[in-house]
Scaffold this motif. Structure first.
Motif, PDB file in Angstrom:
ATOM      1  N   ASN A  33     -25.747  12.183   9.748  1.00  0.00           N
ATOM      2  CA  ASN A  33     -25.954  11.023   8.875  1.00  0.00           C
ATOM      3  C   ASN A  33     -27.370  10.921   8.321  1.00  0.00           C
ATOM      4  N   VAL A  34     -28.260  11.824   8.733  1.00  0.00           N
ATOM      5  CA  VAL A  34     -29.610  11.826   8.171  1.00  0.00           C
ATOM      6  C   VAL A  34     -29.511  12.147   6.683  1.00  0.00           C
ATOM      7  N   PRO A  35     -30.161  11.362   5.815  1.00  0.00           N
ATOM      8  CA  PRO A  35     -30.046  11.575   4.357  1.00  0.00           C
ATOM      9  C   PRO A  35     -30.395  13.001   3.954  1.00  0.00           C
ATOM     10  N   PRO A  36     -29.502  13.675   3.215  1.00  0.00           N
ATOM     11  CA  PRO A  36     -29.749  15.063   2.806  1.00  0.00           C
ATOM     12  C   PRO A  36     -30.696  15.143   1.612  1.00  0.00           C
ATOM     13  N   ARG A  37     -31.216  16.352   1.374  1.00  0.00           N
ATOM     14  CA  ARG A  37     -32.042  16.552   0.190  1.00  0.00           C
ATOM     15  C   ARG A  37     -31.159  16.457  -1.057  1.00  0.00           C
ATOM     16  N   LYS A  38     -31.755  16.093  -2.164  1.00  0.00           N
ATOM     17  CA  LYS A  38     -30.994  15.851  -3.383  1.00  0.00           C
ATOM     18  C   LYS A  38     -31.192  16.980  -4.393  1.00  0.00           C
ATOM     19  N   GLY A  39     -30.132  17.232  -5.126  1.00  0.00           N
ATOM     20  CA  GLY A  39     -30.204  18.188  -6.223  1.00  0.00           C
ATOM     21  C   GLY A  39     -30.689  19.561  -5.798  1.00  0.00           C
ATOM     22  N   LYS A  40     -31.640  20.092  -6.564  1.00  0.00           N
ATOM     23  CA  LYS A  40     -32.141  21.442  -6.314  1.00  0.00           C
ATOM     24  C   LYS A  40     -33.462  21.433  -5.544  1.00  0.00           C
ATOM     25  N   VAL A  41     -33.749  20.336  -4.878  1.00  0.00           N
ATOM     26  CA  VAL A  41     -34.976  20.268  -4.080  1.00  0.00           C
ATOM     27  C   VAL A  41     -34.914  21.312  -2.971  1.00  0.00           C
ATOM     28  N   PRO A  83     -29.942  23.753  17.872  1.00  0.00           N
ATOM     29  CA  PRO A  83     -28.521  24.011  18.144  1.00  0.00           C
ATOM     30  C   PRO A  83     -27.811  24.508  16.888  1.00  0.00           C
ATOM     31  N   GLU A  84     -26.943  25.487  17.047  1.00  0.00           N
ATOM     32  CA  GLU A  84     -26.253  26.054  15.891  1.00  0.00           C
ATOM     33  C   GLU A  84     -25.496  24.989  15.103  1.00  0.00           C
ATOM     34  N   ILE A  85     -24.921  24.032  15.805  1.00  0.00           N
ATOM     35  CA  ILE A  85     -24.120  23.005  15.148  1.00  0.00           C
ATOM     36  C   ILE A  85     -24.960  22.113  14.232  1.00  0.00           C
ATOM     37  N   LEU A  86     -26.294  22.108  14.457  1.00  0.00           N
ATOM     38  CA  LEU A  86     -27.161  21.264  13.643  1.00  0.00           C
ATOM     39  C   LEU A  86     -27.885  22.031  12.529  1.00  0.00           C
ATOM     40  N   LEU A  87     -27.579  23.295  12.366  1.00  0.00           N
ATOM     41  CA  LEU A  87     -28.235  24.061  11.305  1.00  0.00           C
ATOM     42  C   LEU A  87     -28.028  23.433   9.921  1.00  0.00           C
ATOM     43  N   PRO A  88     -26.824  22.968   9.579  1.00  0.00           N
ATOM     44  CA  PRO A  88     -26.669  22.317   8.265  1.00  0.00           C
ATOM     45  C   PRO A  88     -27.551  21.081   8.110  1.00  0.00           C
ATOM     46  N   ALA A  89     -27.689  20.299   9.168  1.00  0.00           N
ATOM     47  CA  ALA A  89     -28.534  19.106   9.094  1.00  0.00           C
ATOM     48  C   ALA A  89     -29.997  19.489   8.909  1.00  0.00           C
ATOM     49  N   VAL A  90     -30.438  20.546   9.584  1.00  0.00           N
ATOM     50  CA  VAL A  90     -31.822  21.010   9.442  1.00  0.00           C
ATOM     51  C   VAL A  90     -32.046  21.572   8.039  1.00  0.00           C
ATOM     52  N   ARG A  91     -31.079  22.305   7.533  1.00  0.00           N
ATOM     53  CA  ARG A  91     -31.190  22.866   6.179  1.00  0.00           C
ATOM     54  C   ARG A  91     -31.266  21.767   5.118  1.00  0.00           C
ATOM     55  N   ALA A  92     -30.715  20.607   5.425  1.00  0.00           N
ATOM     56  CA  ALA A  92     -30.703  19.505   4.455  1.00  0.00           C
ATOM     57  C   ALA A  92     -32.044  18.775   4.370  1.00  0.00           C
TER      58      ALA A  92
END
Length: 243
Positions: A116-124, A142-151
Motif C-alpha cells: 500500500n506504499v504509494p508507488p512512483r508515478k509515470g516514467k519516474v 524479501p523476494e515478495i517485496l521486490l515490487p514494492a521496493v522497485r516502486a
C-alpha cells in the motif's frame, strides 16, 4: 527431538499493550506453551485467507488469541503476536514468514502494508533502478517485496516503506539510497559476500542466523521466559544487532 520454542519481538510489543489483568493469563499460557507446545490442550486453529499457511492462532481465555508459527518440517514453535480475537486474526492474515533465500535469516513481512506504499508515478525512475533483484535479495530484501521496493522513487516513499521491512533490509536500502554501492553496503552491514545454497525449509538453522536474532529469541528455560516477559520494553537486552 525436544521442541524448540521461540518468541518474536512483536509478541513482546503486543504483550506490553495488554491490560495487566490479561497479562497474567498470557503468562500462564506462555509457560504452558514453553513446557509443551505439542500439548493436546493447545488448540491450533488455521486462519481463513491467511497469506501464510504456516500460521495458526491459539485461544487464551475468552477474548485473546496468540498467533503461532509451526513450520511443516522440524520441531520449531514460535509465538508471534497476542491480541483480541479479531485483531490477532487481522495481524496474522497480512503477514508472511519466510527464510530469505540469499541470507538465510527468518523474516516477518507485512505484505499488505508494504504493497500500500504509494508507488512512483509515470516514467519516474525508481530509486533502486541500478541495483539488480539478486543484489537486493542478498542485502536482506524479501523476494515478495521486490515490487514494492522497485516502486520507490524518492526518499519519502522509502521512509514509508522502511517500517514494513525487516531491519537488515531497511538498513541496506537506506545505504543504497545514500549512494553507496551494493558491495560497500554488504561490508557495512556484514551481509554475506557470496551467495550460498540456503535451505528455506530449515527453520531451526534460520533461528540461529544473526539477523533472525534481531526478531526471535529461543526460550530454553522458565528463567529465560520470566526474564523476557518481565522486561518486554527493554528489548535491547534480548534482541541484538548482529554487529
Amino acid at each position: 527431538m525436544k521442541p524448540v520454542v521461540a518468541i518474536a519481538s512483536e509478541f513482546l510489543d503486543a504483550f506490553a499493550q495488554i491490560p495487566r489483568a490479561q497479562q497474567r493469563k498470557v503468562r500462564e499460557f506462555t509457560e504452558k506453551f514453553r513446557e509443551n507446545p505439542t500439548s493436546s490442550a493447545i488448540n491450533y486453529e488455521k486462519i481463513n485467507m491467511a497469506r501464510d499457511d504456516k500460521v495458526r492462532t491459539v485461544r487464551i481465555g475468552s477474548d485473546y488469541r496468540a498467533v503461532a508459527l509451526h513450520p511443516e518440517q522440524g520441531s520449531i514453535y514460535m509465538l508471534l503476536w497476542v491480541d483480541h480475537h479479531d485483531e490477532a486474526m487481522a495481524w496474522a492474515r497480512n503477514r508472511q514468514f519466510d527464510i530469505n533465500p540469499a541470507t538465510g535469516s527468518l523474516q516477518i513481512v507485512n505484505v499488505v502494508e508494504a504493497e500500500n506504499v504509494p508507488p512512483r508515478k509515470g516514467k519516474v525512475k525508481g530509486l533502486f533502478a541500478g541495483v539488480s533483484d539478486d543484489e537486493l535479495v542478498s542485502l536482506g530484501v524479501p523476494e515478495i517485496l521486490l515490487p514494492a521496493v522497485r516502486a520507490v522513487a524518492a526518499a519519502e516513499a522509502l521512509a514509508s516503506l522502511r517500517k514494513h521491512l525487516p531491519a537488515e533490509a531497511a538498513e541496506a536500502l537506506t545505504w543504497l539510497a545514500e549512494g553507496f554501492e551494493p558491495d560497500e553496503v554488504k561490508e557495512a552491514i556484514a551481509a554475506p559476500g557470496k551467495r550460498k545454497e540456503i535451505d528455506t525449509t530449515d527453520f531451526a538453522k534460520a533461528l540461529d542466523h544473526p539477523d533472525s536474532r534481531r526478531r526471535f529469541v529461543k526460550v530454553n528455560s522458565q528463567h529465560d521466559l520470566n526474564a523476557i516477559l518481565n522486561a518486554p520494553l527493554e528489548k535491547w537486552r534480548i534482541f541484538l544487532h548482529p554487529t
